[in-house]
Design a protein around this motif. Structure first.
Motif, PDB file in Angstrom:
ATOM      1  N   ARG C  22       0.640  -1.420   0.308  1.00  0.00           N
ATOM      2  CA  ARG C  22       0.418  -0.389   0.317  1.00  0.00           C
ATOM      3  C   ARG C  22       0.365   0.798   0.444  1.00  0.00           C
ATOM      4  O   ARG C  22       2.308   1.631   0.526  1.00  0.00           O
ATOM      5  CB  ARG C  22      -1.170   0.160   1.326  1.00  0.00           C
ATOM      6  N   ALA C  23       0.194   2.086  -0.308  1.00  0.00           N
ATOM      7  CA  ALA C  23       0.746   3.770  -0.146  1.00  0.00           C
ATOM      8  C   ALA C  23       0.924   4.557   0.693  1.00  0.00           C
ATOM      9  O   ALA C  23       1.793   5.427   0.565  1.00  0.00           O
ATOM     10  CB  ALA C  23       0.466   4.561  -1.091  1.00  0.00           C
ATOM     11  N   ARG C  24       0.609   3.771   2.040  1.00  0.00           N
ATOM     12  CA  ARG C  24       0.779   4.595   3.346  1.00  0.00           C
ATOM     13  C   ARG C  24       1.448   4.304   4.104  1.00  0.00           C
ATOM     14  O   ARG C  24       1.219   2.646   4.119  1.00  0.00           O
ATOM     15  CB  ARG C  24      -0.664   5.614   3.724  1.00  0.00           C
ATOM     16  N   HIS C 101       2.994   9.623   2.719  1.00  0.00           N
ATOM     17  CA  HIS C 101       2.906   8.876   2.078  1.00  0.00           C
ATOM     18  C   HIS C 101       4.479   7.976   1.575  1.00  0.00           C
ATOM     19  O   HIS C 101       4.879   8.280   1.647  1.00  0.00           O
ATOM     20  CB  HIS C 101       2.612   9.428   0.266  1.00  0.00           C
ATOM     21  N   VAL C 102       4.250   6.759   1.177  1.00  0.00           N
ATOM     22  CA  VAL C 102       5.660   6.219   0.643  1.00  0.00           C
ATOM     23  C   VAL C 102       6.223   6.032  -0.372  1.00  0.00           C
ATOM     24  O   VAL C 102       7.058   5.228  -1.081  1.00  0.00           O
ATOM     25  CB  VAL C 102       5.854   4.566   1.620  1.00  0.00           C
ATOM     26  N   ASP C 103       4.409   6.304  -1.943  1.00  0.00           N
ATOM     27  CA  ASP C 103       4.996   5.887  -3.220  1.00  0.00           C
ATOM     28  C   ASP C 103       5.424   7.219  -3.767  1.00  0.00           C
ATOM     29  O   ASP C 103       5.828   7.309  -4.351  1.00  0.00           O
ATOM     30  CB  ASP C 103       3.180   5.830  -3.262  1.00  0.00           C
TER      31      ASP C 103
END
Lengths: 112, 89, 109, 507, 930, 168
Positions: C22-24, C101-103
Motif C-alpha cells: 500500500r501507499a501509506r 505517503h511512501v509511494d
C-alpha cells in the motif's frame, strides 16, 4: 495422583457452567440490539463464566498435585477489578461517539 | 469421561468465540468492535484454561493471567483512543 | 493439521504482503506486523507441531523442539523493536514531510 | 584461553551501553571514549589478522561447543574485514567529533552499537546469530542514518527501514526452512547436513538458500534490490555515510561466507546455485550503478552509485569463483570501501565549505577557500575510484579482469567494467570540474576547512596509494585468505572440533 | 635502476617547483629543469649501448600475482622518445618561464608539467605492459590537469574533460587489450610479448586485442573519429600545446603502434584498420586545418593530419614505411613544437590568435617571423628542410602498397591531396600572419619581439629542422637507424636519406602538392566562403550533446527505476524472491514429504479460521485504520493462542505482551496519522498486488508444508539433555535464551536498547500537529484521565510488579523469564502513563530510561565477562544450589543475573519508546487543564 | 490506624502483596513468606509515588461483608442476566439512570462504580465532572428510583462506613 470421582464430577459441572455463561455472554453480544445493552452481556456473564472455570481449575489442580492450587483465583480477582473499568471506558467512548440506542431506552446519556 | 466434558466445553467456547468474532466483524461501530475484542480476550482465557485442564498441565496459568492483563490494557488503550485520540498525553 | 497450518501461514502472509504494497505508512507497518506474525509462526513450526509437549523438563512425556521457540522469542522481541522504530519514523516523516505517503507522491521532492 | 575474538563485539557493546549511562555527561568525554574505543579496534584486528594466519580461530561463546552453542570464527577474511571496519570507523568517528555528532542525540552510543553489529556479522559462525547481528547493525544504522533528521533523511530512511524489515522477515523464513530440514544453525554443521540431504529435500533447501540470497542482496545492494541505497546514503550525515560504505560489504561477506560453504562443492544439486544468478545480477548492477552515477545531481549521490557499482564488480568477481578472482575481489573490496568512505567524507567537507545553499549539488558554487587542496584530494580519490593508475583501483580492476580468463564471461566482464569505467570517468570529471572550477566568484558562505575532518578524509584516501605501495604483502595476505576461504573442509573441521574449556584459567 | 630513475626524477621533481614557487620565477623554472637535465645525462650514459643496438632491460619484481613488475626497457625506440620528451621538455620549460603571466601560479604549472613528463617517460620506457598502462593513464590525467590549467575558463574545463574522457576511455580499452595480450602470452613483459607475434596473431582473440589496442592508440593519437578532442585541448596554455601535441601526449599513441608493431602487425586486419584510420585522419586534418582562423586551431588540425600520416605509414605495414613513420615522428616533433611556440609568442605579443586580425607581423617581429616561416616550410614539406625528407619517404611508400588491389591508387592520391592542403595551410600560416596587409584591431598594439630567451627554444628547434633537412646523414641517421630497427625488431632494409633521389614519382607528387597548394591558398577566399556555407560539424558539440543526452537519459532511466515509491521497491524485491525460490520449488518432486499428517481438531480449526479471518479483515479494511488495527490485535491474540496450543507457553506469553505494546504503539501513532486512507490505487493495481501477495502466501505456505511433512534430525536433544545438567534450569527455552544461545539474547537486548535510543532521538524535537477533531469530526472528550482508570492503575501497578517478579524468578525453570517480566513491568507502567498522563507520571517517576536500558545491557554483558576472569569463554554460565536455613534449597545462577540485564533492557527500551511518545502532543492534557 | 510512614507507606498494600505472593507461588513456606515480605515491603516503596492519596480503611469487617454480599449478588445477577439475554430481547427496558453519589473519596467512588458494573444488569457508564453523579445504564430497569435505592442501601452505605465514616 488419582482424582476422586466426585471431584471430577464437580469440576466438570463447574467448567460446564462456566463455559455456558461465557457462551451466554457471547450470545448477548451478538443478539442484543444496541451497544449499551450489548455491554452487559460480556462484562457480566464472562466474569462469572471465567470465575466458575477458575474454581473448577483450582479444584482440579489441587487434587492433581500436592498442596492446593489457588493461584488461578488471581485471574478472577484481576478480571473483577478490570472489567468494570473497561466497561466504563467503553461506555464513555460510546457516549462520546453518540452511538444509536434502541428507541425504547429511557433516560439520556451524557454529552461527552 | 472428564476429558469429554472438557471437549464439550471447548466446543461451547468455540461457538462463543465464533459469535464474538461475528460481532467483531459486523460492528457496526467501533465501540462494538472493541467490546467484541475484549470479549474475545475473555474467551481466550477460558480456552486456555480448558486446554490446561484437557492436558492436565498447569503451565497455562500464566498465559491466562497475562491475557487478562493484556486484554485489559488493550481495551483501555482503544477506548482512550476513541475518547481522546492521544492515549498517552 | 500441517496442511491447515500452512494454509493459515499462507493467508497471513498474503494479507501482510498486500498491506505492504500500500501507499501509506500505516498500512505498511500493519502489513509488516502481520508478516512478522506469519514469520514467527513459520519459524516456530520448524520445530514441528506438537501438542502438549512444552519443553519444560519433568512436565510432559515428550518435549517439543525448544530451539525454534527460543529463536522465535528473539525474533518477536527484535520484530517489536523494528516495528516500533518504523512506526515512529513514520510519525517523524509526517512531521517533516507533512505526508504519510511512501509511494513518492503527496510530498514535494 | 584467547578471548580476543569476542572483543570486537563486546568492546563496542560495553562502550555503547556505557555511553547511554553517560547520556548527560560532558560531550568531550563521550567523544574521547568513543574515539578511543574505535581506535582500539585497529590493534585488535591487527592481532586477529596475524592469529588467523596460522589457523581458523574458533571461540565458543558460553563454552557451548558447535553446533549447539554459538561460535565466533576468525579466519583471515573475517579478520581482514574487521580491520577494514576499524579503519573506516576510526576515520568516520574522528570526522564526526567535529560537530556532526551533536546534530542529534546519542550519536556515539549508536555508533558503537553499529560497530558491534558489523563486527558480529563478520565473526559469527551461526546463521541465526548472523540474523541477530544483522538486526543490530540495521537498527543502529537506521538511527544513524536519521541522525540529524531533516526531510531528505527521513524520506530515504523510511524506505530503508521498511525494506529491511521485509528483508528480516525473509531472513527468518530462510533460516527457519534451513533449520527445519537440517536441524542445525551452525553454518559448518549445516554444510555437512546439506551435503547429506536427500534428493527430495534438495529443492527446498535450494529455495531457502536463494531466499537468503535476496536478504544478503538487499544489504549488499544488488539489482533489483539496491533502489533504497542511493537516496539513503546520500542523505546520511557524511560520517555515517562513510561508515555505511562497509554495510554493503556485510551483505557481500555473508554471500561469501554462506554460499561457498553451505552450498559449495559438496552440496550436490545445489552446488554453486547462487552463481548462476549472481553473475548476471552483478553485471546488471555494474551497468545500473554506472548509469546512476552519470545521472546523479549531487556529489554524495554520485558516490552512492559508485558504491552500487563497486558491489556489482565485486559480485561479478566473486562469481568467477577462482582463487585469483577471489584475491582480486578482496583487494577491490578493501579498496572500494575505503575510497567510497573517503569520498563521502570529502563530500561532507565540501558541503560545509560551500555552504548550505550549494551544498554538494553539482552546480556552480562559490569560490572555495582551500579549493586547490580539496580539489586535489578529490582528484586523487576520483582517479582511485575510477580505477586509473597509479592508485589502488587500477590494481583491483586489473586483478579482477585478469582473472576472468578469455571466455564469454571475460567478454561480458571486460565490456561492462571498462565501459562503466568510462562512464564514471565522465561523471566524475563533470562533477569535479563543476564543483571546484566553476564558480560565480563570490567567496564561499560556508565554513573554513577543518583540519581534523581533513585528516579523517585524508587518512582514508591515503590508504589508496598505501595499498599500491604495500600491494605485495597485502596480496600475499589475500592470497592466503582466498586459499583459506576455498578450503571448506578446513573451516568445517576447525569449527566442529572446538572443545569446551573444562578447567578454568586455560592453563 | 637508472631507467627507473629517469622516470622517477621528474615524478618527484614535480615537488620542486611547488617548493620554489615563491622564490622567483627563474628559480622555479630552473628547479623544474633539474630533473629532466639529470635525466638527459643518464640517458646519454646509455647512448653508447643503444647505438650499438643493445636493448637494456632493468627489472624489479613487484606484484607477481598481477604480473606487474617495475621493469624498464631502453632500446632505440624508447631512447628516441625519451630524448624527445626530455629535450623538448627542457625547451618548453624555458619557454614557459616567459610565457606564463605573472598571475598564473607557476609552481603548479611546472608541477603538472613534470608529472606529465614523468608519465610520458614511463610510457616509453616501460618494459612491462601493465606498468606502461600505469603511465599511459597517468598521461591522460596529467594532461587533464594541464589543459584545465586555466580552470576559470569554460573552454579549458570542457576541453580538458573531453580530452580526459576520450583518452582515458581509450586507455580503458587499451587496458582490456593489454590484459588479453597478457593472457595470451602469459606475461606482460614486452620482450615476451614482442617475441610472441605469431602466437598472438594466431590466437582467436587477436581481433579483439587488436581493436582494443587500436582504440587506445587512436584516441590518444587523435585519429578519426576520435580526433575532436585535440583542437579543444588548445585551450591549454601554449607551452602545453607545444609539448603535448608535438612530441609527447599524442605521440604516445603512435609510439604504441611502433612498440607493438612486431607483435600485432602483418595481418590484413592491421593493414585495413590502421591505414584507413590514418588515411582518413590525414586528409580530414589537412583539409580542416586550412579553414581554421585560429592560429592554434590550424596547428591542431595540422597535428591531427600529421598523426594520420604517421599512422598510415604504420598501417602500410612495410619495414620501410615504419622507418618513414619513425622519421616523421622526429621531424614532426621538431617543427610542430617550434610552430606552437611561435604561435604562442604571437598570441603573447598580440593578445589574439585570430588570423583574420593578425596580419603583417613581419614589420613588428622579423626574428620570430623568420623562425616561424622556416618551421612552417618544414611542415609544408619544402625541400632542404626535414619535413621534406620524411614526406618523400612517405610518398614513396604509398606507391609501394598494393593491398587495396585495384584501388591501391587511392593511397598516393590521398597522400598528394593531403600534401596540397598541407602546403596551403602552411602558406596561410606564413602569409596571413606575417604579410597580407596590416594587423586589424589587435588587443595589444604594437606587437614587438618577445624576451630574448623566449625565442631560444624556437631557434634551437628550427636549427634542428634545418640541420636534419640539410645533412641528414650526419644528424639523424644513426638515431633513426636504431629506433627504426627497434620498431621492426630486426635488421632494416636499405634506405637512403639523401635529398635528391632523382626525378621520380614521389618528387612529382611533392611538386604537385607544392604548386597546387599555392593555388589553393590563392583561392582561399572562395574556399572559405564555400566552407562557411557547409553545415557546421564540430566534434565537440557532438560529444557534448552526446554526453548531455546520456546524462539526461541516465537521469530519466534512474528515475524510472527509483521513483521514490516504496511500493515499487517492495514489488521488485518480492518478484526477485518469488523468482529465485520459485525456481527451486518448481523442481520439487512432491511438496508433501514422507511424514503423515496429524489430525485436525475442531477448536484449532476454529482458532485458525478466526486468525485467517482477522488477517484478511485487516487487509480488506485497511482504509479504516482503527478497524484494521482491532482486527490486527485479533490476529495477535490468536497467534498467542496458537503458540500455547502447540506447546510453547513462553512464546504465548511473549507474544501476548508484545502484541499489546505494539497495539498501544500503533494507536499512539494513529492519533497523528490520518484515520482513513483514501482509495488511491487502481483496481488493476490492487489486482496485481493481490496476485503478488497470493504468490508470496503460496510460497510461504508451500515451504512450511514441505518442511512440516519432512523428517529432520535436530540438535534439540542436546539442549533437553543438558538444560538441567549444564544450564541449571528446567525450562529449556529459557536456558537456551540465557545460556546456550545467550549471545543471541545479548544481541537482542542490544537491539531493543538501540531501538529505544534511536526512537528517542527521532522523537526529540518532533512536534506534530494535534488533530482537533476525531475521525468523525467531533471534538475530543473532555476528560483526559478517567477517574476509575486512574484509581485502578494505581492498584494494578504494585500487583503487576509482583507478577513480573514472579514471572522473572520462575523463568529459568518454568515458562517466564526476563523478557516477559520486563514487558509486564513495562505494560504496567504504560498503564500509568495512559491513565494519568505523561507529565504526571514523569514528575513522580523521574527515571531516565536511557540509564535503565544501558544498565540492562551492561549487566548482561558484565555477567558474560565474569566468566572470563575464571578462564572460561564469554558468557559461560555457572550455577549452584545453596541451602539457606528455613528457606531450603535456593538456586543461584549467573543466568539469573543475565536475565536481570534482559529485564532492565526490556523495561528501559520499551518505556524509552512509549513514554516519550506522550511528549509528541506537547503535554496536551496539561495544557487543556490550565 | 496511622501506620503510614516513610518506610512502610502502605501497610495494607504490603499485606495484600504478601498474600498475593503466596497465591502466586501456590504454596506457603518460610521461603515464600520471606520473599513475599520483602516484596511487600519493597514494591510499595517504589510505587507509592503513584498513589499519593490512598484510602484509609476504617472497618475491615464491614468490607468483608460487603465483598461477600457482592459475590453473592454477582452469582444471582448472572443468572438473571442470562435469562434476560436468552429470552426475548424485545421486552427489555434499557434505561440510563443518574445516581446521586454520597461518597466523596475517589477510590471509594471507583469501588462503588465497579460494584455496580459487576452486579445485575447495570453498568456504570460515566461519572460527572463534579463527581457527584454517576450515570448508570441498566439492561432492564422497570423502576429507576427502586434501582437507586437498592444501590444506596446495599452498596454505598457499607462503603461509606468503610472509607468515610469519620467524615460523615
Amino acid at each position: 495422583m488419582d482424582t476422586p470421582q466426585w471431584l471430577e464430577w464437580l469440576v466438570a459441572a463447574l467448567i460446564l457452567v462456566g463455559s455456558l455463561f461465557a457462551l451466554v455472554g457471547s450470545i448477548g453480544l451478538w443478539k442484543l440490539p444496541d451497544f449499551f445493552m450489548r455491554l452487559h452481556g460480556p462484562t457480566k456473564a464472562t466474569t462469572l463464566g471465567v470465575g466458575a472455570l477458575v474454581i473448577g481449575s483450582m479444584l482440579f489442580f489441587s487434587a492433581q498435585r500436592e498442596g492446593i492450587s489457588l493461584h488461578e483465583v488471581l485471574i478472577t480477582i484481576f478480571l473483577f477489578m478490570t472489567a468494570p473499568v473497561s466497561a466504563n471506558l467503553l461506555a464513555k467512548a460510546a457516549m462520546h461517539q453518540r452511538l444509536k440506542r434502541t428507541e425504547r431506552t429511557r433516560g439520556e446519556p451524557w454529552k461527552q | 469421561m472428564f476429558q469429554n466434558v472438557v471437549l464439550l466445553c471447548l466446543a461451547i467456547m468455540s461457538i462463543s468465540v465464533v459469535l464474538t468474532v461475528m460481532r467483531l466483524i459486523k460492528g457496526p461501530d467501533l465501540p462494538d468492535r472493541v467490546l467484541a475484542l475484549d470479549t474475545l480476550y475473555i474467551n481466550a482465557i477460558a480456552l486456555i484454561m480448558l486446554m490446561g485442564l484437557y492436558l492436565r498441565s498447569d503451565l497455562f496459568f500464566e498465559a491466562a493471567l497475562l491475557i487478562a492483563v493484556m486484554g485489559f490494557v488493550g481495551t483501555v488503550a482503544v477506548a482512550k483512543h476513541l475518547l481522546r485520540g492521544d492515549i498517552i498525553e | 493439521m500441517e496442511l491447515l497450518y500452512s494454509i493459515m501461514l499462507g493467508v497471513l502472509t498474503m494479507s501482510g504482503i498486500y498491506l505492504i504494497l500500500r501507499a501509506r505508512t500505516f498500512p505498511v507497518v500493519m502489513g509488516l506486523t502481520l508478516l512478522s506474525y506469519a514469520v514467527n509462526l513459520f519459524l516456530f513450526a520448524m520445530g514441528r507441531l506438537n501438542t502438549g509437549m512444552p519443553a519444560v523438563l519433568g512436565r510432559a512425556d515428550g518435549y517439543a523442539d525448544p530451539l525454534p521457540q527460543a529463536l522465535v522469542l528473539t525474533a518477536i522481541v527484535i520484530g517489536f523493536a523494528m516495528t516500533a522504530f518504523a512506526l515512529i519514523l513514520a510519525l517523524r516523516a509526517l512531521g517533516e514531510l507533512d505526508s504519510d505517503h511512501v509511494d513518492g507522491k503527496g510530498d514535494q521532492q | 584461553m584467547n578471548h580476543l575474538p569476542v572483543l570486537p563485539i563486546v568492546l563496542p557493546m560495553f562502550v555503547g551501553a556505557l555511553l547511554l549511562l553517560l547520556a548527560r555527561a560532558d560531550m568531550t568525554f563521550k567523544r574521547g571514549l568513543s574515539v578511543a574505543a574505535t581506535l582500539a579496534q585497529i590493534p585488535i584486528a591487527w592481532v586477529l589478522m596475524n592469529q588467523a594466519g596460522d589457523a581458523v580461530q574458533v571461540y565458543a561463546a558460553g563454552n557451548w561447543v558447535a553446533p549447539f552453542g554459538i561460535v565466533l570464527v576468525v579466519d583471515r577474511l573475517a579478520a581482514l574485514l574487521l580491520m577494514l571496519t576499524a579503519v573506516l570507523a576510526s576515520a568516520s568517528v574522528i570526522y564526526a567529533i567535529r560537530g556532526d555528532d551533536s546534530l542529534g542525540r546519542n550519536f556515539h552510543s549508536l555508533f558503537q552499537f553499529q560497530l558491534m553489529g558489523i563486527n558480529g556479522a563478520f565473526l559469527t559462525g551461526d546463521l541465526f546469530n548472523l540474523f541477530v547481528f544483522f538486526e543490530i547493525l540495521l537498527i543502529a544504522s537506521y538511527a544513524l542514518l536519521l541522525h540529524g533528521a531533516g526531510s531528505g533523511r527521513v524520506r530515504a530512511g523510511l524506505h530503508y527501514v521498511l525494506l529491511n524489515l521485509f528483508g528480516s522477515a525473509l531472513f527468518l523464513i530462510a533460516v527457519g526452512t534451513l533449520y527445519g530440514l537440517t536441524g542445525t544453525l551452525n553454518m559448518a554443521d549445516m554444510a555437512l547436513k546439506v551435503a547429506q540431504a536427500s534428493e527430495a529435500d534438495m529443492p527446498i533447501l535450494g529455495a531457502a538458500g536463494m531466499l537468503l540470497l535476496i536478504v544478503f542482496g538487499l544489504k549488499s545492494a544488488m539489482v533489483p534490490l539496491y533502489f533504497w541505497l542511493p537516496r539513503a546514503y546520500s542523505a546520511a550525515t557524511p560520517a555515517v555515510a562513510a561508515l555505511f560504505a562497509i554495510m554493503t560489504k556485510v551483505g557481500l561477506y555473508s554471500i561469501l561466507r554462506v554460499y561457498p560453504l553451505v552450498f559449495g562443492d559438496e552440496a550436490g544439486a545445489l552446488a554453486h546455485m547462487a552463481s548462476d544468478w549472481l553473475w548476471p545480477v552483478g553485471l546488471l548492477t555494474i551497468g545500473l550503478g554506472a548509469i546512476g552515477a552519470l545521472a546523479a545531481s549531487t556529489l554524495n549521490g554520485l558516490v552512492a552509485y559508485l558504491v552500487v557499482l563497486s558491489v556489482g564488480i565485486l559480485l561479478a568477481g566473486i562469481t568467477l569463483g577462482s582463487h585469483d578472482a577471489m584475491v582480486g575481489s578482496l583487494y577491490y573490496l578493501v579498496h572500494s570501501t575505503l575510497i567510497s568512505g573517503a569520498l563521502f567524507l570529502f563530500s561532507g567537507i565540501l558541503a560545509r565549505t560551500r555552504g548550505p545553499r550549494f551544498s554538494v549539488r553539482l552546480i556552480a558554487g562559490p569560490q572555495l577557500p582551500g579549493g586547490a587542496l580539496l580539489g586535489g584530494l578529490f582528484f586523487i580519490a576520483a582517479i582511485s575510484i575510477v580505477g586509473m593508475p597509479p592508485l589502488s583501483g587500477f590494481i583491483g580492476k586489473v586483478l579482477i579482469l585478469g582473472s576472468a580468463g578469455t571466455g564469454v564471461q571475460a567478454a561480458w566482464l571486460y565490456t561492462l567494467v571498462l565501459l562503466s569505467g568510462l562512464i564514471v570517468l565522465v561523471a566524475l570529471s563533470r562533477a569535479g570540474s563543476t564543483l571546484f572550477w566553476r564558480n560565480d566568484g563570490v567567496p564561499a558562505a560556508g565554513e573554513p576547512l577543518d583540519p581534523l575532518r581533513m585528516l579523517a578524509a585524508g587518512a582514508l584516501l591515503a590508504c589508496s596509494p598505501l595499498m599500491v605501495l604495500m600491494a605485495a604483502p597485502l596480496l600475499d595476505y589475500l592470497d592466503a585468505t582466498a586459499s583459506q576461504l576455498l578450503d571448506h573442509a578446513g573451516y568445517i573441521d576447525a569449527v566442529l572440533s572446538v572443545e569446551a574449556v573444562t578447567r578454568g584459567g586455560g592453563a | 635502476m637508472t631507467l627507473a630513475l629517469i622516470v622517477l626524477l621528474p615524478l618527484f621533481g614535480s615537488l620542486l617547483p611547488l617548493a620554489t614557487d615563491r622564490r622567483g620565477r627563474s628559480l622555479c623554472a630552473l628547479a623544474t629543469m633539474l630533473a629532466p637535465a639529470i635525466g638527459m645525462f643518464l640517458l646519454w650514459r646509455h647512448a653508447e649501448g643503444v647505438f650499438a643496438g643493445d636493448t637494456l632491460v632493468q627489472s624489479l619484481p613487484w606484484l607477481e600475482r598481477v604480473g606487474l613488475h617495475l621493469s624498464f626497457r631502453l632500446d632505440g625506440l624508447s631512447f628516441l622518445f625519451a630524448l624527445m620528451i626530455l629535450g623538448i621538455g627542457l625547451l618548453v620549460i624555458l619557454y614557459a618561464r616567459y610565457y606564463l603571466a605573472k598571475t598564473d601560479p607557476m609552481g603548479r604549472f611546472f608541477a603538472y608539467l613534470s608529472l606529465f613528463m614523468a608519465a610520458m617517460l614511463g610510457v616509453v620506457l616501460s618494459e612491462n605492459l601493465l606498468l606502461m598502462m600505469f603511465f599511459w593513464e597517468l598521461t591522460s590525467l596529467s594532461s587533464f590537469l594541464l589543459i584545465s590549467y586555466w580552470s576559470h575558463s569554460t573552454d579549458a574545463r570542457k576541453g580538458a574533460r573531453m580530452a580526459l574522457a576520450v583518452t582515458g576511455g581509450g586507455g580503458l580499452a587499451l587496458l582490456g587489450g593489454v590484459l588479453l595480450l597478457g593472457q595470451i602470452v602469459g606475461s606482460y613483459e614486452l620482450s615476451d610479448v614482442l617475441a610472441s607475434g605469431d602466437l598472438i596473431r594466431g590466437h582467436a582473440l587477436y581481433p579483439v586485442v587488436l581493436v582494443l589496442v587500436l582504440l587506445g592508440v587512436f584516441t590518444k593519437s587523435a585519429q578519426f573519429p576520435f580526433h575532436f578532442w585535440l583542437p579543444h585541448a588548445m585551450a591549454a596554455p601554449t607551452p602545453v600545446s607545444a609539448y603535448l601535441h608535438s612530441a609527447t601526449m599524442v605521440k604516445a599513441g603512435v609510439f604504441l603502434l611502433a612498440r607493438l608493431y612486431p607483435a600485432l602487425s602483418d595481418t590484413d586486419m592491421w593493414f585495413f584498420l590502421v591505414s584507413i584510420a590514418g588515411m582518413t585522419t590525414l586528409l580530414l586534418g589537412a583539409f580542416t586545418a586550412l579553414f581554421k582562423h585560429d592560429l592554434k586551431g590550424l596547428l591542431a588540425y595540422s597535428t591531427i593530419s600529421h598523426l594520420g600520416l604517421i599512422t598510415l605509414l604504420f598501417g602500410l605495414d612495410t619495414e620501410l614505411a615504419a622507418v618513414a613513420a619513425v622519421f616523421h615522428i622526429i621531424n614532426h616533433a621538431t617543427f610542430k613544437a617550434s610552430l606552437f611556440m611561435a604561435a604562442g609568442i604571437i598570441d603573447h605579443e598580440t593578445g589574439t590568435r585570430d588570423m583574420r586580425r593578425i596580419n603583417g607581423l613581419w614589420r613588428f617581429m622579423p626574428h620570430t617571423a623568420t623562425l616561424a616561416m622556416v618551421a612552417a616550410s618544414a611542415m609544408a614539406g619544402v625541400p632542404l628542410l626535414n619535413g621534406f625528407l620524411s614526406k618523400e619517404m612517405f610518398f614513396t611508400e604509398t606507391l609501394q602498397q598494393h593491398q587495396f588491389g585495384n584501388f591501391s591508387w587511392v593511397i598516393p592520391l590521398v597522400a598528394t591531396l593531403a600534401g596540397v592542403f598541407s602546403v596551403a595551410y602552411s602558406l596561410r600560416f606564413i602569409h596571413d600572419v606575417f604579410f597580407n596587409g596590416k594587423p586589424v584591431n589587435l588587443p595589444k598594439y604594437p606587437p614587438h619581439e618577445p624576451p630574448r630567451y623566449m625565442k631560444v627554444p624556437v631557434e634551437i628547434l628550427v636549427a634542428l629542422c634545418l640541420a636534419v633537412g640539410l645533412v641528414p646523414a650526419f644528424t639523424v641517421a644513426a638515431l633513426l637507424e636504431v629506433s627504426a630497427s627497434a620498431v621492426v625488431g630486426g635488421e632494416l632494409p636499405y634506405y637512403s636519406l639523401s635529398i635528391w633521389h632523382g626525378l621520380n614519382l614521389p618528387l612529382m607528387m611533392s611538386v604537385v602538392a607544392l604548386v597546387a597548394g599555392v593555388l589553393v591558398y590563392a583561392w582561399r577566399r572562395r574556399l572559405f566562403e564555400w566552407f562557411d556555407g557547409l553545415p557546421p560539424l564540430d566534434g565537440k558539440l557532438v560529444f557534448e550533446q552526446a554526453v548531455q543526452g546520456a546524462v539526461r537519459r541516465a537521469g530519466q532511466f534512474t528515475l524510472l527505476l527509483e521513483n521514490a515509491s516504496l511500493q515499487r521497491y517492495f514489488a521488485w524485491m518480492l518478484i526477485a524472491a518469488l523468482a529465485v525460490t520459485g525456481f527451486w520449488l518448481w523442481q520439487v518432486p512432491s511438496l508433501k514429504g514422507s511424514v503423515a499428517l496429524s489430525p485436525v481438531d475442531g477448536v484449532t480449526l476454529m482458532g485458525m479460521l478466526v486468525l485467517m479471518a482477522g488477517a484478511l479483515a485487516t487487509a480488506f479494511w485497511h482504509r479504516q485504520r482503527l478497524v484494521a488495527l482491532i482486527m490486527l490485535s485479533v490476529v495477535g491474540l490468536m497467534v498467542a493462542l496458537a503458540f500455547a496450543r502447540f506447546s510453547a507457553p513462553d512464546l504465548a506469553l511473549t507474544q501476548l505482551s508484545v502484541e499489546v505494546v505494539t497495539i498501544v504503539l500503533l494507536m499512539l501513532a494513529l492519533f497523528f496519522l490520518p484515520h482513513r486512507t483514501p482509495t488511491e490505487s487502481s483496481s488493476l493495481r490492487r489486482g496485481r498486488d493481490w496476485a503478488l501477495a497470493g504468490l508470496a502466501g503460496l510460497l510461504v505456505g508451500g515451504l512450511s508444508f514441505a518442511v512440516l511433512t519432512r523428517p529432520y534430525e535436530t540438535i534439540a536433544g542436546f539442549f533437553i539433555e543438558n538444560s538441567y545438567k549444564g544450564g541449571g534450569g528446567t525450562n529449556v527455552v529459557n536456558v537456551i535464551l540465557v545460556d546456550f544461545r545467550g549471545f543471541d539474547t545479548l544481541g537482542e537486548i542490544s537491539v531493543l536498547a538501540i531501538a529505544g535510543v534511536g526512537i528517542y532521538a527521532l522523537i526529540d524535537g518532533l512536534r506534530l500537529r494535534v488533530p482537533e477533531f476525531d475521525s468523525m469530526g467531533r471534538n475530543w472528550a473532555r476528560d483526559p484521565h478517567p477517574m476509575m482508570l486512574v484509581n485502578l492503575s494505581q492498584v494494578i501497578l504494585p500487583l503487576a510488579l509482583l507478577v513480573s517478579v514472579y514471572i522473572f524468578l520462575r523463568g529459568h525453570n518454568l515458562p517466564g523469564g526476563g523478557f516477559i517480566a520486563g514487558l509486564i513491568t513495562a505494560v504496567a507502567l504504560i498503564l500509568q502513563y495512559m491513565a494519568s498522563g505523561e507529565q504526571w507520571t514523569t514528575q513522580r517517576w523521574g527515571v531516565n530510561y536511557h540509564y535503565v536500558a544501558g544498565l540492562g545491557v551492561l549487566i548482561a554483558g558484565l555477567t558474560g565477562l565474569g566468566s572470563l576472569a575464571l578462564g572460561y569463554p564469554f558468557l559461560t554460565s555457572s550455577f549452584g544450589y545453596f541451602h539457606v536455613p528455613l528457606v531450603g534449597e535456593v538456586e543461584l545462577a549467573t543466568a539469573m543475573l543475565f536475565d536481570l540485564g534482559v529485564y532492565l533492557a526490556v523495561v528501559g527500551a520499551t518505556l524509552l519508546i512509549l513514554a516519550n511518545l506522550g511528549k509528541l502532543s506537547g503535554s496536551r492534557a496539561a495544557r487543556e487543564l490550565l | 490506624m496511622r501506620l503510614r510512614s516513610k518506610w512502610l507507606p502502605h501497610p495494607l498494600l504490603s499485606l495484600i502483596l504478601l498474600l498475593t505472593w503466596q497465591l502466586l507461588m501456590n504454596a506457603t513456606s518460610v521461603g515464600t513468606l520471606i520473599m513475599g515480605a520483602i516484596l511487600g515491603w519493597v514494591i510499595p516503596l517504589i510505587t507509592h509515588v503513584f498513589w499519593p492519596n490512598p484510602p484509609t480503611l476504617q472497618r475491615p469487617l464491614v468490607l468483608l461483608g460487603f465483598v461477600l454480599r457482592v459475590l453473592f449478588d454477582i452469582v444471582i445477577a448472572n443468572m438473571q442476566v442470562a435469562k434476560l439475554i436468552l429470552g426475548p430481547t424485545r421486552q427489555l427496558q434499557p434505561t440510563f439512570v443518574e445516581y446521586p453519589l454520597q461518597l466523596t473519596h475517589d477510590f471509594a467512588i471507583s469501588l462503588l462504580a465497579s460494584t455496580i458494573s459487576l452486579t445485575p444488569g447495570t453498568v456504570s457508564a460515566d461519572l460527572s465532572d463534579d463527581r457527584r453523579t454517576l450515570l448508570i445504564h441498566g439492561l432492564n430497569v422497570t423502576d429507576a428510583d427502586e434501582l437507586i435505592r437498592t444501590i444506596k442501601q446495599r452498596y454505598e452505605t457499607p462503603l461509606l462506613e468503610v472509607f468515610e465514616c469519620s467524615r460523615t
